[in-house]
Design a protein around this motif. Structure first.
Motif, short mmCIF file in Angstrom:
data_model
loop_
_atom_site.label_atom_id
_atom_site.label_comp_id
_atom_site.label_asym_id
_atom_site.label_seq_id
_atom_site.Cartn_x
_atom_site.Cartn_y
_atom_site.Cartn_z
N ALA A 113 12.45 -11.20 -15.86
CA ALA A 113 13.87 -11.58 -15.88
C ALA A 113 14.01 -13.10 -15.85
O ALA A 113 14.82 -13.68 -16.59
CB ALA A 113 14.59 -10.95 -14.69
N ALA A 114 13.21 -13.77 -15.03
CA ALA A 114 13.26 -15.22 -14.99
C ALA A 114 12.80 -15.82 -16.31
O ALA A 114 13.34 -16.83 -16.80
CB ALA A 114 12.42 -15.75 -13.83
N ALA A 115 11.77 -15.21 -16.95
CA ALA A 115 11.29 -15.71 -18.23
C ALA A 115 12.36 -15.56 -19.31
O ALA A 115 12.57 -16.46 -20.15
CB ALA A 115 10.01 -14.97 -18.64
N ALA A 116 13.08 -14.41 -19.33
CA ALA A 116 14.15 -14.22 -20.32
C ALA A 116 15.28 -15.20 -20.10
O ALA A 116 15.84 -15.77 -21.06
CB ALA A 116 14.66 -12.78 -20.24
N ALA A 117 15.65 -15.45 -18.84
CA ALA A 117 16.71 -16.42 -18.56
C ALA A 117 16.30 -17.82 -18.98
O ALA A 117 17.11 -18.60 -19.53
CB ALA A 117 17.06 -16.39 -17.07
N LEU A 118 15.02 -18.16 -18.78
CA LEU A 118 14.54 -19.49 -19.18
C LEU A 118 14.55 -19.64 -20.70
O LEU A 118 14.93 -20.69 -21.23
CB LEU A 118 13.12 -19.70 -18.64
CG LEU A 118 12.55 -21.11 -18.77
CD1 LEU A 118 13.38 -22.10 -17.96
CD2 LEU A 118 11.10 -21.14 -18.31
N ALA A 119 14.18 -18.58 -21.44
CA ALA A 119 14.21 -18.64 -22.90
C ALA A 119 15.64 -18.77 -23.42
O ALA A 119 15.93 -19.52 -24.36
CB ALA A 119 13.54 -17.39 -23.48
N ALA A 120 16.59 -18.04 -22.78
CA ALA A 120 17.99 -18.15 -23.20
C ALA A 120 18.54 -19.55 -22.95
O ALA A 120 19.27 -20.11 -23.78
CB ALA A 120 18.83 -17.11 -22.45
N ALA A 121 18.15 -20.18 -21.83
CA ALA A 121 18.60 -21.54 -21.56
C ALA A 121 18.03 -22.53 -22.56
O ALA A 121 18.71 -23.48 -22.99
CB ALA A 121 18.20 -21.93 -20.12
N ALA A 157 5.22 -22.00 -14.63
CA ALA A 157 5.37 -21.38 -13.31
C ALA A 157 5.97 -19.97 -13.43
O ALA A 157 5.55 -19.04 -12.72
CB ALA A 157 6.26 -22.26 -12.42
N VAL A 158 6.93 -19.79 -14.33
CA VAL A 158 7.53 -18.47 -14.52
C VAL A 158 6.52 -17.51 -15.12
O VAL A 158 6.44 -16.32 -14.75
CB VAL A 158 8.79 -18.59 -15.40
CG1 VAL A 158 9.33 -17.21 -15.76
CG2 VAL A 158 9.86 -19.38 -14.68
N ALA A 159 5.69 -18.03 -16.09
CA ALA A 159 4.69 -17.16 -16.71
C ALA A 159 3.64 -16.73 -15.70
O ALA A 159 3.17 -15.57 -15.71
CB ALA A 159 4.03 -17.87 -17.88
N VAL A 160 3.24 -17.62 -14.77
CA VAL A 160 2.24 -17.27 -13.77
C VAL A 160 2.80 -16.26 -12.76
O VAL A 160 2.11 -15.36 -12.30
CB VAL A 160 1.75 -18.55 -13.06
CG1 VAL A 160 0.89 -18.20 -11.85
CG2 VAL A 160 0.96 -19.41 -14.02
#
Length: 499
Positions: free
Chosen positions: A138-146, A130-133
């Motif tokens: 910024a949301a993708a970077a936060a998801l990778a850090a989590a 969903a973030v990639a679509v």
């Protein structure tokens, strides 16, 4: 009763439980014309309802076109029970051609649901797809850090569990060494092992006061196994402060020789009792794995070998007897341990006298030939019961009943070319056994029964015909005896004489 009517009555949709039950009872009584004529009171008794309720149920079945009825009259003119006709596929649904509605079972509902392909929606909010679509970096970077943080937390928890297990093993090593030493022998620091046959523990308050017996609620048999009691008595406080409750120590005691840490090589378990006989057996097992003995058999044979060594037997002779070539598994129906045990028990108690004083009795290379290698069970039975055929220049090897006798394959064929067998070895004319018997029967008369065989019996018959005639004579004699007994019975008083 009609199975087709019962099956359809169970599937058809009625909408009323009483009407459904009445329809089932009518289908149970249906004949070859799918009709029946039960009375309303009978249906009411079976349904446990009133007659008015059953009449309403019948009216509903007529409305749904499932049932039609006809009035009947008796011979005296009175009205009889109605005759009910059931409708279904057998009469094209009462001639209408329109099928009645049927119930849908849960299985059929699931089949209908699964036959339809589900419509896919959007990705769940917050997931990687969903973030990639959405294209939000910024949301993708936060998801990778989590994700990285969760992976690091999982690895740290795993490393903490491994460290806890290593610390527990290190803390238990001194106690395990003391317990292992107590198993091989009693030391000054290890307590005496206790079993369920041991007496109750005694304590003393002072050198001058008598001992005090610790009471026990069960004097007949303990609640724990002997092995668990021995470990508990030898180390009563070894589980205090242990995060695993002492399970690691108990497992290592039950499985001696197993490596404590990953990567270490397994060691052989220590012998329960140190003796010369057991050391000799274990030395043989290290040289040849097929001579390995374990359990009670190792202790019993170790004591037996200890007695042989004490009687003066040379260790080299005993090792030669034990390590002689073992038979292959397909030759004998027993185990290697059983063969070793039989070899050891067959050794006489007194050692053989020394043949030459210059030969060192403890040298296995010189003393081993004194004891011949034992033969297998198959070789022993073959040597006692049969002999080898000397044909084909001694290379035949087939077993024959007597020494020097040829087998059937090495003997020459019959000189009469009868193809019934090889020639007899003791006959100079080269005839087989069948031809010899034919020559012996040539000068004799033929059997009187016409079988063509030689008459060798006094009654002019051959042996087979003679025995058949004896059987017939015996049956005839039995029949005559039965007739005589029946005749004597008829002549007795009180038995009616036949006309």
């Amino acid at each position: 009763m009609s199975n087709e009517a019962q099956t359809y009555a169970a599937k058809v949709k009625v909408g009323d439980i009483t009407a459904k039950f009445v329809l089932g009872r009518l289908a149970d009584r249906a004949d070859e014309k799918f009709s029946c004529f039960p009375s309303v009171p009978l249906l009411a008794a079976e349904a446990e309802k009133s007659e008015r309720v059953v009449q309403r149920a019948l009216a509903l079945l007529r409305t749904l076109r499932l049932v039609s009825d006809r009035a009947t009259k008796r011979a005296d003119g009175s009205q009889g029970a109605n005759r009910y006709y059931l409708h279904g596929p057998w009469d094209n649904y009462a001639g209408t051609g329109v099928p009645f509605p049927e119930i849908v079972t849960p299985k059929e509902k699931r089949a209908q649901l699964w036959s339809q392909r589900p419509a896919e929606g959007e990705f769940r909010e917050g997931t990687a797809a969903a973030v990639a679509v959405s294209g939000d970096r910024a949301a993708a970077a936060a998801l990778a850090a989590a994700a990285h943080a969760a992976a690091a937390e999982t690895e740290a928890a795993s490393e903490a569990r491994r460290e806890k297990a290593r610390n527990a093993r290190k803390a238990a090593e001194p106690q395990i060494r003391n317990i292992s030493a107590a198993q091989t022998g009693v030391t000054s620091t290890s307590p005496h092992p206790m079993t369920w046959t041991s007496p109750h523990p005694m304590t003393s308050t002072s050198p001058l006061e008598p001992s005090v017996v610790i009471p026990s609620s069960n004097h007949s048999r303990p609640s724990l196994r002997p092995s668990v009691m021995e470990v508990s008595a030898s180390e009563p406080n070894r589980t205090e402060g242990r995060p695993d409750g002492g399970e690691v120590a108990r497992k290592e005691i039950r499985e001696p020789g197993k490596p404590k840490h990953r990567g270490e090589a397994a060691t052989a378990p220590a012998a329960p009792v140190a003796s010369r006989g057991m050391a000799l057996l274990m030395d043989c097992a290290r040289r040849d794995s097929r001579t390995t003995l374990t359990g009670d058999l190792l202790g019993t044979l170790g004591r037996h070998v200890e007695g042989l060594l004490a009687a003066g037997w040379d260790p080299g002779l005993l090792e030669a007897q034990i390590m002689a070539p073992l038979p292959r598994p397909e030759e004998v129906r027993t185990t290697d341990a059983a063969v070793i045990a039989k070899r050891i028990r067959s050794i006489p108690a007194a050692p053989p006298p020394a043949r030459d004083s210059t030969v060192t009795p403890t040298d296995p290379a010189l003393s081993a030939p004194a004891v011949p290698a034992p033969r297998t069970v198959h070789q022993e039975l073959t040597a006692r019961t049969s002999h080898e055929c000397p044909g084909k220049d001694g290379q035949c090897g087939r077993h024959v009943p007597a020494a020097g006798q040829l087998c059937a394959g090495c003997r020459t064929p019959c000189s009469a070319s009868c193809a019934r067998g090889p020639a007899e070895q003791a006959r100079p004319d080269g005839l087989c056994r069948s031809c010899i018997q034919d020559q012996a029967d040539a000068g004799l008369p033929r059997c009187v029964d016409g079988c063509g065989r030689a008459a060798v019996r006094k009654d002019g018959r051959c042996s087979p015909c003679h025995h058949e005639q004896r059987g017939r004579d015996h049956e005839e004699a039995q029949r005559e005896e039965a007739k005589a007994a029946f005749a004597a019975l008829l002549g007795q008083e009180g038995v009616p004489t036949p006309l």
